[in-house]
Motif scaffolding. Structure first.
Motif, short mmCIF file in Angstrom:
data_model
loop_
_atom_site.label_atom_id
_atom_site.label_comp_id
_atom_site.label_asym_id
_atom_site.label_seq_id
_atom_site.Cartn_x
_atom_site.Cartn_y
_atom_site.Cartn_z
N ALA A 168 -18.82 -8.09 49.99
CA ALA A 168 -17.47 -8.58 49.68
C ALA A 168 -16.82 -9.28 50.87
O ALA A 168 -15.70 -8.97 51.27
CB ALA A 168 -16.59 -7.42 49.20
N LEU A 169 -17.57 -10.23 51.44
CA LEU A 169 -17.02 -11.10 52.48
C LEU A 169 -17.12 -12.54 51.98
O LEU A 169 -17.91 -13.34 52.48
CB LEU A 169 -17.81 -10.94 53.79
CG LEU A 169 -17.62 -9.64 54.57
CD1 LEU A 169 -18.56 -9.61 55.77
CD2 LEU A 169 -16.19 -9.47 55.03
N PRO A 170 -16.34 -12.87 50.97
CA PRO A 170 -16.51 -14.17 50.30
C PRO A 170 -16.27 -15.37 51.21
O PRO A 170 -16.80 -16.46 50.98
CB PRO A 170 -15.46 -14.11 49.18
CG PRO A 170 -14.44 -13.13 49.65
CD PRO A 170 -15.22 -12.10 50.42
N GLY A 171 -15.47 -15.19 52.28
CA GLY A 171 -15.19 -16.33 53.16
C GLY A 171 -16.19 -16.49 54.28
O GLY A 171 -16.11 -17.45 55.05
N ALA A 172 -17.14 -15.57 54.39
CA ALA A 172 -18.10 -15.60 55.50
C ALA A 172 -19.37 -16.35 55.11
O ALA A 172 -19.88 -16.20 54.00
CB ALA A 172 -18.45 -14.19 55.94
N GLU A 173 -19.85 -17.16 56.03
CA GLU A 173 -21.11 -17.88 55.83
C GLU A 173 -22.26 -16.99 56.31
O GLU A 173 -22.24 -16.51 57.44
CB GLU A 173 -21.08 -19.18 56.64
CG GLU A 173 -22.36 -19.99 56.58
CD GLU A 173 -22.33 -21.18 57.53
OE1 GLU A 173 -23.35 -21.87 57.62
OE2 GLU A 173 -21.28 -21.39 58.18
N ALA A 174 -23.23 -16.75 55.45
CA ALA A 174 -24.35 -15.90 55.81
C ALA A 174 -25.34 -16.67 56.68
O ALA A 174 -25.69 -17.81 56.37
CB ALA A 174 -25.05 -15.36 54.57
N VAL A 175 -25.80 -16.03 57.75
CA VAL A 175 -26.82 -16.61 58.62
C VAL A 175 -28.10 -15.82 58.39
O VAL A 175 -28.23 -14.68 58.83
CB VAL A 175 -26.40 -16.53 60.11
CG1 VAL A 175 -27.49 -17.13 61.00
CG2 VAL A 175 -25.08 -17.25 60.33
N SER A 176 -29.02 -16.41 57.66
CA SER A 176 -30.23 -15.71 57.25
C SER A 176 -31.44 -16.60 57.45
O SER A 176 -31.38 -17.81 57.23
CB SER A 176 -30.13 -15.30 55.77
OG SER A 176 -31.27 -14.59 55.37
N CYS A 177 -32.55 -16.01 57.88
CA CYS A 177 -33.77 -16.78 58.11
C CYS A 177 -35.01 -16.08 57.54
O CYS A 177 -36.12 -16.57 57.67
CB CYS A 177 -33.97 -17.05 59.59
SG CYS A 177 -33.78 -15.60 60.64
N VAL A 178 -34.81 -14.95 56.88
CA VAL A 178 -35.94 -14.15 56.41
C VAL A 178 -36.72 -14.85 55.30
O VAL A 178 -37.93 -14.64 55.16
CB VAL A 178 -35.46 -12.76 55.95
CG1 VAL A 178 -34.64 -12.85 54.66
CG2 VAL A 178 -36.62 -11.80 55.78
N ASP A 179 -36.07 -15.71 54.52
CA ASP A 179 -36.76 -16.42 53.45
C ASP A 179 -37.94 -17.23 53.98
O ASP A 179 -39.00 -17.29 53.37
CB ASP A 179 -35.80 -17.38 52.73
CG ASP A 179 -34.89 -16.67 51.76
OD1 ASP A 179 -34.56 -15.50 52.02
OD2 ASP A 179 -34.49 -17.28 50.76
N GLU A 180 -37.73 -17.89 55.14
CA GLU A 180 -38.74 -18.80 55.68
C GLU A 180 -39.56 -18.16 56.79
O GLU A 180 -40.73 -18.53 56.97
CB GLU A 180 -38.05 -20.06 56.24
CG GLU A 180 -37.13 -20.77 55.25
CD GLU A 180 -37.88 -21.31 54.04
OE1 GLU A 180 -39.09 -21.57 54.17
OE2 GLU A 180 -37.25 -21.48 52.98
#
Length: 343
Positions: free
Chosen positions: A285-297
């Motif tokens: 529930a952090l709708p204004g936050a941009e997620a920084v994720s790299c696990v997909d790649e």
């Protein structure tokens, strides 16, 4: 320690070879296309980098190779050299050898000498533990600049002769979940353009009475023929506990700093798998936050993953922008969190 501020000056990473996608894994292990679809749907990780040649079975990179590359890049990005470093800290679950410590091999290759060095044996939260030790050295006044490192080469535990069609789920998931990498960060008492202030950071063992959620064995000459699997993962326990623990860490970070959910600009969520990371992020529930994720790649590359996230996040933290990072380790259950603010 009053009045000291710790700054994240730079972050960098090193990944071996080219990305190995699910189709390449399926082809190598003789799995049918349905298996590839299962990985996409239930694991959600598209590719990973391996320090291993899948055809020959030979390792292509050691942890020291990758950590040296990442450490050199981090120092260059910070505008510093080996003589500027007062301490080196490495978090890993897969050191190249029991002795010498991989951290000391890396320091030697980077030209760093006459400093404190520490190697932390831990799962993925060892990355935050390395940052924690670095921060404490800085706050305690025994250092001005610390190089923190984290990484794992998990592919060395692969048995390429395994018939995955007959492998138990607790072992099978390791072949698709993990990747290999190393990362590094420079922490300092000296601010610099593009740096971020470390507002808070903690790691905490919460495994009292809990069975391990992940096991990575070490085999010596006396038990090398043991029938115990080299690595197992209790994915059901991880799915049950990690989302709740992540929410607890976020609440503790925000409460401790007096921040509101709307104050968070960047979220660095736990990097378990593509699917799990997305579910956890949606539940915070952090709708204004941009997620920084790299696990997909990149896959779940253990102690490197937080540094890969920091490398992406640091350039987005303009003055006043805020980030929170969360790491949950399932091996004996650790919570870790940190908060950054662009300066």
């Amino acid at each position: 320690m009053t009045g000291r501020e710790v700054y994240l000056r730079s972050a960098a990473s090193a990944l071996p070879g080219t990305a190995v996608d699910n189709a390449a894994l399926a082809a190598r292990f003789g799995m049918d296309p349905l298996w590839e679809q299962w990985v996409e749907v239930f694991i959600g990780t598209k590719s990973r980098h391996l320090a291993l040649d899948l055809e020959s079975g030979k390792l292509t990179d050691s942890l020291a190779d990758l950590a040296t590359e990442a450490g050199g890049r981090a120092l260059t990005a910070a505008g510093l050299g080996p003589g500027d470093v007062d301490a080196v800290v490495l978090g890993t679950a897969t050191p190249d050898q029991l002795m010498p410590a991989t951290v000391n091999v890396v320091a030697d290759r980077l030209g760093i000498d006459g400093v404190r060095s520490f190697q932390l044996q831990s799962g993925c939260s060892g990355a935050v533990q390395a940052l924690d030790v670095a921060r404490q050295l800085l706050l305690g006044g025994s250092a001005r600049t610390v190089l923190a490192l984290g990484g794992d080469v998990i592919a060395r535990f692969y048995d390429l002769d395994t018939d995955l069609r007959r492998t138990a789920p607790a072992e099978l998931v390791n072949y698709v979940l993990f990747g290999d990498a190393a990362g590094a960060a420079v922490l300092s008492l000296d601010p610099a353009p593009g740096a971020a202030a470390v507002r808070t950071l903690f790691t905490r063992l919460v495994g009292l009475g809990r069975a391990p959620g992940a096991v990575l064995e070490w085999f010596g000459p006396a038990d090398r023929d043991s029938d115990r699997p080299a690595a197992t993962e209790d994915y059901k326990a991880i799915e049950q506990h990690v989302p709740r623990m992540t929410g607890e860490v976020l609440a503790e970070l925000l409460d401790g700093l007096g921040w509101q959910p709307g104050d968070v600009d960047l979220l660095l969520p736990p990097q378990l798998s593509g699917r799990m990371t997305r579910l956890i992020t949606e539940g915070l529930a952090l709708p204004g936050a941009e997620a920084v994720s790299c696990v997909d790649e990149a896959g779940n590359c253990g102690n490197a993953i937080v540094f890969l996230q920091l490398e992406q996040a640091l350039g987005r933290l303009a003055a006043g922008r805020r980030a929170v990072g969360i790491s949950i380790e399932s091996s004996k259950w650790l919570k870790a969190g940190f908060a950054l603010e662009g300066v």
